[in-house]
Design a protein around this motif. Structure first.
Motif, PDB file in Angstrom:
ATOM      1  N   TYR A  48       5.299   4.319  -2.845  1.00 37.85           N
ATOM      2  CA  TYR A  48       5.258   3.002  -2.273  1.00 37.85           C
ATOM      3  C   TYR A  48       5.913   1.912  -2.913  1.00 37.85           C
ATOM      4  CZ  TYR A  48       2.777   6.235   1.154  1.00 37.85           C
ATOM      5  OH  TYR A  48       2.140   6.925   2.356  1.00 37.85           O
ATOM      6  N   GLU A  49       5.839   0.185  -2.213  1.00 42.07           N
ATOM      7  CA  GLU A  49       6.239  -0.494  -3.035  1.00 42.07           C
ATOM      8  C   GLU A  49       6.343  -1.915  -2.184  1.00 42.07           C
ATOM      9  OE1 GLU A  49       9.620   0.404  -4.880  1.00 42.07           O
ATOM     10  OE2 GLU A  49       9.841  -2.150  -5.765  1.00 42.07           O
ATOM     11  N   GLY A  50       5.442  -2.895  -2.555  1.00 41.42           N
ATOM     12  CA  GLY A  50       4.835  -3.374  -1.378  1.00 41.42           C
ATOM     13  C   GLY A  50       4.271  -4.769  -2.006  1.00 41.42           C
ATOM     14  N   LEU A  75       4.501  -4.155   2.793  1.00 40.69           N
ATOM     15  CA  LEU A  75       5.412  -3.370   2.775  1.00 40.69           C
ATOM     16  C   LEU A  75       6.420  -3.472   3.989  1.00 40.69           C
ATOM     17  CD1 LEU A  75       3.203   0.372   2.617  1.00 40.69           C
ATOM     18  CD2 LEU A  75       3.732  -1.036   0.593  1.00 40.69           C
ATOM     19  N   LEU A 109      -2.114   4.322   1.635  1.00 43.25           N
ATOM     20  CA  LEU A 109      -1.119   4.584   0.550  1.00 43.25           C
ATOM     21  C   LEU A 109      -1.750   6.205  -0.150  1.00 43.25           C
ATOM     22  CD1 LEU A 109      -0.803   1.503  -2.020  1.00 43.25           C
ATOM     23  CD2 LEU A 109       0.615   2.002  -0.252  1.00 43.25           C
TER      24      LEU A 109
END
Length: 164
Positions: free
Chosen positions: A29-31, A98, A113
Motif C-alpha cells: 500500500y502507498e497513499g 490511496l 491496510l
DNA sequence: CGCGCGATTGTA
DNA sequence: ACAATCGCGCGT
C-alpha cells in the motif's frame, strides 16, 4: 525520499501539518496523508501520554516509530511518534488517499491496510516496508479542533489538506 | 482485582 | 441517537 529523524524531531503540531501530502508506504500500500492530529504529553489532557503508562510509553521514546492502539475494542489507530526522546508526542493519521480509494478515519485506515498491534513500535526511519516519503505539496491546509475527544477541545491540533 | 470508558464506525 | 466490543487504567 524517505523522511528522516530531522523531519520528526520537531513540535508535534509542526510535524502533523508537514505530514499532509506526504506518502505513507505500508507493504504493497502507498497513499497520500490528507488528515492528521497532534497529541502531546503534559500540556495536553486529551493525550494518552498525558501520564506515563505502559501503553503510552512508546510516545516517550525517540521519534519516527509507530504507535498503534486499539480503540473501542475493535478499531486500531496509527500514530507516528514525534519530538525528541522524553518529549512525549505523536501524530494520529486520520486520512489517507490511496490510488483506488479514499480512507477517511483512523479506524478505516488500519482496517484497510491490515495494521494491528503487531505494527506497534516499528521504526519507520529504518523499516523496509513501513515508512513515509516525500509526496505532494498541499494546495490548502485547514486547522480545526480534534475529533472525538472530551478534554482539551480548545486546541486546534487537527490538520486537513484540500483534496484534488 | 474489578469495573467504567474510549484519539471509532456503521446502522437506525 | 446508539450499539458493538475489549484492553487499559484508575480506584479499591
Amino acid at each position: 525520499m524517505r523522511l528522516t529523524a530531522d523531519f520528526f524531531n520537531n513540535h508535534v503540531c509542526q510535524v502533523a501539518r508537514d505530514l499532509l501530502g506526504k506518502r505513507l508506504v505500508f507493504g504493497k500500500y502507498e497513499g497520500i496523508i490528507t488528515e492528521t492530529e497532534g497529541y502531546r504529553g503534559a500540556d495536553d489532557e486529551a493525550s494518552h501520554a498525558y501520564r506515563f503508562t505502559k501503553r503510552s510509553a512508546i510516545m516517550f521514546g525517540p521519534s519516527g516509530r509507530s504507535y498503534v492502539y486499539l480503540i473501542y475494542g475493535m478499531y486500531h489507530c496509527l500514530n507516528i511518534v514525534t519530538e525528541e526522546k522524553d518529549s512525549p508526542s505523536a501524530v494520529l493519521i486520520r486520512g489517507l488517499m490511496l490510488p483506488d480509494i479514499y480512507l477517511s478515519g483512523p479506524g478505516k485506515i488500519c482496517r484497510h491496510l491490515g495494521i494491528t498491534m503487531k505494527e506497534n513500535g516499528i521504526d519507520l526511519l529504518s523499516n523496509h516496508d513501513f515508512y513515509v516519503t516525500e509526496g505532494i505539496v498541499p494546495k490548502e491546509i485547514i486547522t480545526t479542533p480534534r475529533i472525538g475527544i472530551t478534554k482539551a477541545k480548545d486546541k486546534l491540533w487537527r490538520f486537513l489538506m484540500s483534496l484534488e
